[in-house]
Design a protein around this motif. Sequence first.
Motif, PDB file in Angstrom:
ATOM      1  N   ALA A  62      -2.857  12.838  33.906  1.00 25.04           N
ATOM      2  CA  ALA A  62      -2.456  13.866  32.937  1.00 25.04           C
ATOM      3  C   ALA A  62      -3.221  13.733  31.627  1.00 25.04           C
ATOM      4  O   ALA A  62      -3.455  14.725  30.927  1.00 25.04           O
ATOM      5  N   GLY A  63      -3.620  12.514  31.288  1.00 25.24           N
ATOM      6  CA  GLY A  63      -4.373  12.321  30.044  1.00 25.24           C
ATOM      7  C   GLY A  63      -5.876  12.376  30.205  1.00 25.24           C
ATOM      8  O   GLY A  63      -6.616  12.230  29.228  1.00 25.24           O
ATOM      9  N   ASN A  64      -6.342  12.626  31.434  1.00 29.33           N
ATOM     10  CA  ASN A  64      -7.766  12.510  31.748  1.00 29.33           C
ATOM     11  C   ASN A  64      -8.686  13.342  30.868  1.00 29.33           C
ATOM     12  O   ASN A  64      -9.728  12.870  30.427  1.00 29.33           O
ATOM     13  N   PHE A  65      -8.337  14.613  30.644  1.00 27.25           N
ATOM     14  CA  PHE A  65      -9.287  15.530  30.010  1.00 27.25           C
ATOM     15  C   PHE A  65      -8.941  15.824  28.551  1.00 27.25           C
ATOM     16  O   PHE A  65      -9.302  16.870  28.026  1.00 27.25           O
ATOM     17  N   SER A  66      -8.249  14.871  27.933  1.00 26.53           N
ATOM     18  CA  SER A  66      -8.078  14.942  26.483  1.00 26.53           C
ATOM     19  C   SER A  66      -9.451  14.967  25.811  1.00 26.53           C
ATOM     20  O   SER A  66     -10.395  14.346  26.297  1.00 26.53           O
ATOM     21  N   PRO A  67      -9.592  15.693  24.710  1.00 23.02           N
ATOM     22  CA  PRO A  67     -10.885  15.681  24.001  1.00 23.02           C
ATOM     23  C   PRO A  67     -11.325  14.277  23.594  1.00 23.02           C
ATOM     24  O   PRO A  67     -12.517  14.042  23.369  1.00 23.02           O
ATOM     25  N   LEU A  68     -10.360  13.335  23.513  1.00 21.09           N
ATOM     26  CA  LEU A  68     -10.695  11.945  23.205  1.00 21.09           C
ATOM     27  C   LEU A  68     -10.898  11.108  24.468  1.00 21.09           C
ATOM     28  O   LEU A  68     -11.415   9.994  24.393  1.00 21.09           O
ATOM     29  N   GLY A  69     -10.462  11.632  25.613  1.00 22.35           N
ATOM     30  CA  GLY A  69     -10.536  10.882  26.857  1.00 22.35           C
ATOM     31  C   GLY A  69     -11.950  10.825  27.406  1.00 22.35           C
ATOM     32  O   GLY A  69     -12.789  11.690  27.128  1.00 22.35           O
ATOM     33  N   VAL A  70     -12.192   9.828  28.234  1.00 21.04           N
ATOM     34  CA  VAL A  70     -13.536   9.629  28.778  1.00 21.04           C
ATOM     35  C   VAL A  70     -13.962  10.819  29.625  1.00 21.04           C
ATOM     36  O   VAL A  70     -15.059  11.376  29.446  1.00 21.04           O
ATOM     37  N   ALA A 119      -5.589  -5.669  27.450  1.00 18.18           N
ATOM     38  CA  ALA A 119      -5.380  -4.281  27.025  1.00 18.18           C
ATOM     39  C   ALA A 119      -6.262  -3.931  25.828  1.00 18.18           C
ATOM     40  O   ALA A 119      -6.899  -2.871  25.799  1.00 18.18           O
ATOM     41  N   ALA A 120      -6.316  -4.833  24.838  1.00 19.41           N
ATOM     42  CA  ALA A 120      -7.133  -4.555  23.653  1.00 19.41           C
ATOM     43  C   ALA A 120      -8.612  -4.471  24.009  1.00 19.41           C
ATOM     44  O   ALA A 120      -9.338  -3.588  23.524  1.00 19.41           O
ATOM     45  N   GLY A 121      -9.071  -5.385  24.834  1.00 15.89           N
ATOM     46  CA  GLY A 121     -10.480  -5.364  25.219  1.00 15.89           C
ATOM     47  C   GLY A 121     -10.865  -4.110  25.974  1.00 15.89           C
ATOM     48  O   GLY A 121     -11.933  -3.536  25.756  1.00 15.89           O
ATOM     49  N   ALA A 122      -9.971  -3.651  26.875  1.00 17.31           N
ATOM     50  CA  ALA A 122     -10.270  -2.468  27.672  1.00 17.31           C
ATOM     51  C   ALA A 122     -10.143  -1.193  26.858  1.00 17.31           C
ATOM     52  O   ALA A 122     -10.975  -0.284  26.969  1.00 17.31           O
ATOM     53  N   LEU A 123      -9.089  -1.098  26.033  1.00 13.83           N
ATOM     54  CA  LEU A 123      -8.793   0.161  25.346  1.00 13.83           C
ATOM     55  C   LEU A 123      -9.516   0.302  24.016  1.00 13.83           C
ATOM     56  O   LEU A 123      -9.840   1.417  23.606  1.00 13.83           O
ATOM     57  N   ILE A 124      -9.777  -0.796  23.337  1.00 19.53           N
ATOM     58  CA  ILE A 124     -10.386  -0.720  22.001  1.00 19.53           C
ATOM     59  C   ILE A 124     -11.870  -1.057  22.037  1.00 19.53           C
ATOM     60  O   ILE A 124     -12.695  -0.345  21.461  1.00 19.53           O
ATOM     61  N   PHE A 125     -12.200  -2.138  22.737  1.00 20.22           N
ATOM     62  CA  PHE A 125     -13.581  -2.609  22.716  1.00 20.22           C
ATOM     63  C   PHE A 125     -14.382  -2.201  23.955  1.00 20.22           C
ATOM     64  O   PHE A 125     -15.546  -2.575  24.090  1.00 20.22           O
ATOM     65  N   ASP A 126     -13.744  -1.460  24.867  1.00 23.56           N
ATOM     66  CA  ASP A 126     -14.434  -0.928  26.049  1.00 23.56           C
ATOM     67  C   ASP A 126     -15.063  -2.034  26.906  1.00 23.56           C
ATOM     68  O   ASP A 126     -16.141  -1.871  27.464  1.00 23.56           O
ATOM     69  N   ALA A 164      -8.372   1.552  33.892  1.00 23.74           N
ATOM     70  CA  ALA A 164      -7.926   0.492  32.986  1.00 23.74           C
ATOM     71  C   ALA A 164      -6.440   0.624  32.699  1.00 23.74           C
ATOM     72  O   ALA A 164      -5.686  -0.359  32.718  1.00 23.74           O
ATOM     73  N   ALA A 165      -5.995   1.865  32.446  1.00 24.41           N
ATOM     74  CA  ALA A 165      -4.572   2.096  32.184  1.00 24.41           C
ATOM     75  C   ALA A 165      -3.730   1.769  33.410  1.00 24.41           C
ATOM     76  O   ALA A 165      -2.681   1.136  33.311  1.00 24.41           O
ATOM     77  N   VAL A 166      -4.190   2.197  34.579  1.00 22.61           N
ATOM     78  CA  VAL A 166      -3.445   1.923  35.813  1.00 22.61           C
ATOM     79  C   VAL A 166      -3.411   0.430  36.098  1.00 22.61           C
ATOM     80  O   VAL A 166      -2.386  -0.117  36.524  1.00 22.61           O
ATOM     81  N   ALA A 167      -4.530  -0.258  35.841  1.00 22.40           N
ATOM     82  CA  ALA A 167      -4.577  -1.701  36.074  1.00 22.40           C
ATOM     83  C   ALA A 167      -3.573  -2.441  35.197  1.00 22.40           C
ATOM     84  O   ALA A 167      -3.024  -3.475  35.599  1.00 22.40           O
ATOM     85  N   ILE A 168      -3.308  -1.918  34.005  1.00 27.07           N
ATOM     86  CA  ILE A 168      -2.371  -2.563  33.093  1.00 27.07           C
ATOM     87  C   ILE A 168      -0.928  -2.196  33.419  1.00 27.07           C
ATOM     88  O   ILE A 168      -0.032  -3.044  33.412  1.00 27.07           O
ATOM     89  N   ILE A 169      -0.668  -0.912  33.732  1.00 30.45           N
ATOM     90  CA  ILE A 169       0.700  -0.417  33.884  1.00 30.45           C
ATOM     91  C   ILE A 169       1.239  -0.599  35.303  1.00 30.45           C
ATOM     92  O   ILE A 169       2.420  -0.907  35.492  1.00 30.45           O
ATOM     93  N   ALA A 170       0.387  -0.424  36.315  1.00 30.03           N
ATOM     94  CA  ALA A 170       0.875  -0.450  37.702  1.00 30.03           C
ATOM     95  C   ALA A 170       1.593  -1.750  38.069  1.00 30.03           C
ATOM     96  O   ALA A 170       2.664  -1.701  38.686  1.00 30.03           O
TER      97      ALA A 170
END
Length: 439
Positions: free
Chosen positions: A147-155, A257-264, A114-120
Amino acid sequence: MSPELISIVVLAAVFLIGTLRSINLGALALVAAFVVGTWVFDDHAPEILAGFPANLFVILVGVTYLFAMAKSNGTVDWLVQWAVRAVRGRVAAIPWVMFAVSATLVALGAVSPAAVAIIAPIGMAFAVRYRINPLMMGLMVVHGSAAGNFSPLGVLGVITNGVVERSDLPGSPTFLFLSNAVFNLALGAVIYFALGGLTLIREGTRATEEPADDEYPTAAGSATGSVGIATRTRPASQTLTLNRERTITVLGMVGLAAGALIFDLDVGLMAMTVAVVLALVSPETAKNALGQVSWGVVLLICGIVTYVGLLEAIGTVDYLGNTIASVSAPLLAALIVCFVGAIVSAFASTTGILGALIPLAVPLLGTGSIGAVGLVAALSISASVVDSSPFSTNGALVVANSPKDKQDTVYRQLMIWGFSLVLIAPVLSWTVLVWMGGW
């Protein structure tokens, strides 16, 4: 020869034929899935096509369709101008901005694709406009997200730590996150300096200076090829403003971005929804956008992933895992597990392979000669860092959003980079975290 080995040999043959002949690998892989599934495993079409990545298909088509329209109506150019002001025009800083933004989004809970789809797409727009190597830009976005993959908050962090807990293994979420982040940060530095970062710093080009195109060659541009930035400027282009069409596009991107990052919500379906709304509002803009979707890339990626899905369904991946678990030398078995994670994840789901291989590592950890925390971190890095492969969702998004005339080149370069990591990442992570580290 066992059916599992036959399926592996066929996969190798697909890549060999695709390399020697100008045939789309995805088409070859779909034929291979049909042949192997029907005549080796006696499957029928529904079972063979069960592994078709419908979600990935919709992501690729939806995102590229949306950003094709955004490019046509000037929204991407407006975003580029806005982002340039945010970094005060320092072109050399732009790749690191893309890295940091991607890492932050994923660390806060966004799914990496989702992040790559938005930023790339935005990063690639910078690359085209200011003659930054598109491979560098794409890899900075992908490894930033990694780099953010294995954050305790990350999927991936939540999933991996959950598998470790369910397997009754000792774990350290902080160590897992930091070791992966440092690994990808180091890769980012290698990518930046190897693919033209020093040139960007030396030139000191400001993004407010319009880069010269091919009609205005310069010594700097000719000396550095696609990596360098021409320093001779033309009259500044007109500053874009938000008209009705661009405003709707920007609001759609914010909603995406909001739908992907906040509402999954699903990235592909949301991107397709925004694209269809734009097509209704401005049919002229959408008229040629669908033809800009990278259908060859879509076929290639979906075909390969379908075949790997068949391998998972028929038990080839489990067969490999059980074979590894029978190796008597624990350190060697741990290295093999890391290699399997890297190889399979280069084509298939990182989440799926981690969920399968971490439990398979339990017998190795029972010997007491291998640290669980180090092995889980090494396996996680090995399986996730190869997402830059063009056969993974992230790599496929980079290829699909690359300039049309450079997509084949970016695809080949990503394949070289991705498969280099398949060889290097397991050895390096295993050496530091398992053999030397002893965590």
